[in-house]
Design a protein around this motif. Structure first.
Motif, PDB file in Angstrom:
ATOM      1  N   ARG A  80       8.694  -5.119 -13.204  1.00  0.00           N
ATOM      2  CA  ARG A  80       8.150  -3.816 -12.822  1.00  0.00           C
ATOM      3  C   ARG A  80       6.667  -3.926 -12.500  1.00  0.00           C
ATOM      4  N   MET A 114      10.324   3.667  -8.602  1.00  0.00           N
ATOM      5  CA  MET A 114      11.034   3.927  -9.849  1.00  0.00           C
ATOM      6  C   MET A 114      10.578   5.189 -10.561  1.00  0.00           C
ATOM      7  N   ASP A 115       9.253   5.426 -10.621  1.00  0.00           N
ATOM      8  CA  ASP A 115       8.780   6.586 -11.375  1.00  0.00           C
ATOM      9  C   ASP A 115       7.309   6.820 -11.057  1.00  0.00           C
ATOM     10  N   VAL A 117       3.692   8.728 -13.007  1.00  0.00           N
ATOM     11  CA  VAL A 117       3.046   9.413 -14.120  1.00  0.00           C
ATOM     12  C   VAL A 117       1.718   9.958 -13.627  1.00  0.00           C
ATOM     13  N   ASN A 176       5.633  12.664 -18.486  1.00  0.00           N
ATOM     14  CA  ASN A 176       5.061  12.118 -17.250  1.00  0.00           C
ATOM     15  C   ASN A 176       3.658  12.636 -16.948  1.00  0.00           C
ATOM     16  N   TRP A 204       7.028   0.269 -20.410  1.00  0.00           N
ATOM     17  CA  TRP A 204       7.709  -0.435 -19.322  1.00  0.00           C
ATOM     18  C   TRP A 204       7.875  -1.932 -19.531  1.00  0.00           C
TER      19      TRP A 204
END
Length: 259
Positions: A80, A114-115, A117, A176, A204
């Motif tokens: 990641r 993926m995401d 924040v 988040n 992560w």
């Protein structure tokens, strides 16, 4: 188990060490499929006066594209990459959507989004007096930054290791929006707080993973990785910043050996 304190050689690269040089060339030297997690904050192109790097927008576009390409080969299949970036860069000539540039470059290199924040910096920011109380040239105050997360392939970690953080720690990082005050360092013009790196590494990666920061500055990511029982590598082009990071990490690892 591999040692997690002092420097040692692993697959031809020195681990737990700050390496001085250009991050693209140094990343090329890493073994393929060797990195579990990257946490870094690349230059924004905002004209920050670094020790050596000319922080201009066009140069940074090329840098981000080159880094995303070379990193893809070096990440494990479930590796990641988390990038701390500003949503935008604004100067007198243009408004540059840094977030889109980073996403486009990493997706083009083969990564999957993926995401994300939001880092609430919990400060008031600043605004030019010439546009105060006016619709003429509005620019929202920069009180937040982003952490954008990508994976090379698998969204889930391929090797499950059970619980590696407490329930309380998990609740602190799973939201988040992270409310963390910024930090300032007279030795470096653009540091991020240690808490930011600690949160990212906890959420992560696993203990024992290999963490890379290709723009390690004064070593914040590497320091966080050392405290959380991760192996780490830092790349820094400035000899000045590299020296500061190496000194702080040497002190940290010497203290870890005492416990």
């Amino acid at each position: 188990m591999l040692p997690l304190t002092g420097p040692f050689q692993f697959r031809g690269i020195m681990i737990n060490k700050i390496h001085t040089g250009n991050c693209i060339g140094l990343t090329h030297k890493l073994p393929n499929s060797s990195i579990d997690f990257v946490f870094t904050s690349p230059p924004y192109g905002a004209g920050i006066e670094y020790d050596t790097w000319p922080d201009d927008i066009e140069g940074n576009k090329k840098l981000i594209k080159a880094l995303s390409t070379v990193l893809f080969k070096k990440m494990k299949e479930d590796g990641r990459v988390a990038l701390n970036i500003a949503p935008k860069v604004i100067n007198t000539k243009e408004r540059y959507p840094l977030f889109l540039e980073v996403c486009n470059s990493f997706i083009a290199a083969g990564f999957k989004f993926m995401d994300i924040v939001v880092w609430n910096r919990m400060n008031n920011g600043s605004i030019a007096w010439g546009v105060w109380d006016s619709q003429e040239f509005p620019n929202t105050i920069g009180t937040c930054e982003l952490i954008v997360l990508f994976t090379k392939g698998s969204f889930a970690k391929l090797e499950k290791r059970g619980e590696t953080m407490s329930h309380k720690e998990f609740l602190e990082v799973i939201d988040n929006i992270w409310h963390i005050s910024p930090e300032f360092n007279k030795e470096h013009p653009a540091v991020f707080p240690l808490k930011l790196a600690l949160n990212a590494i906890k959420l992560w990666s696993y203990p024992g993973d290999l963490v890379l920061d290709p723009f390690c500055g004064t070593g914040t990511t590497c320091l966080a990785a050392a405290r959380l029982d991760r192996k780490w590598i830092g790349f820094e082009i400035s000899e000045k910043y590299s020296g500061i990071a190496s000194a702080s990490l040497k002190l940290e690892t010497s203290q870890l050996k005492l416990f």
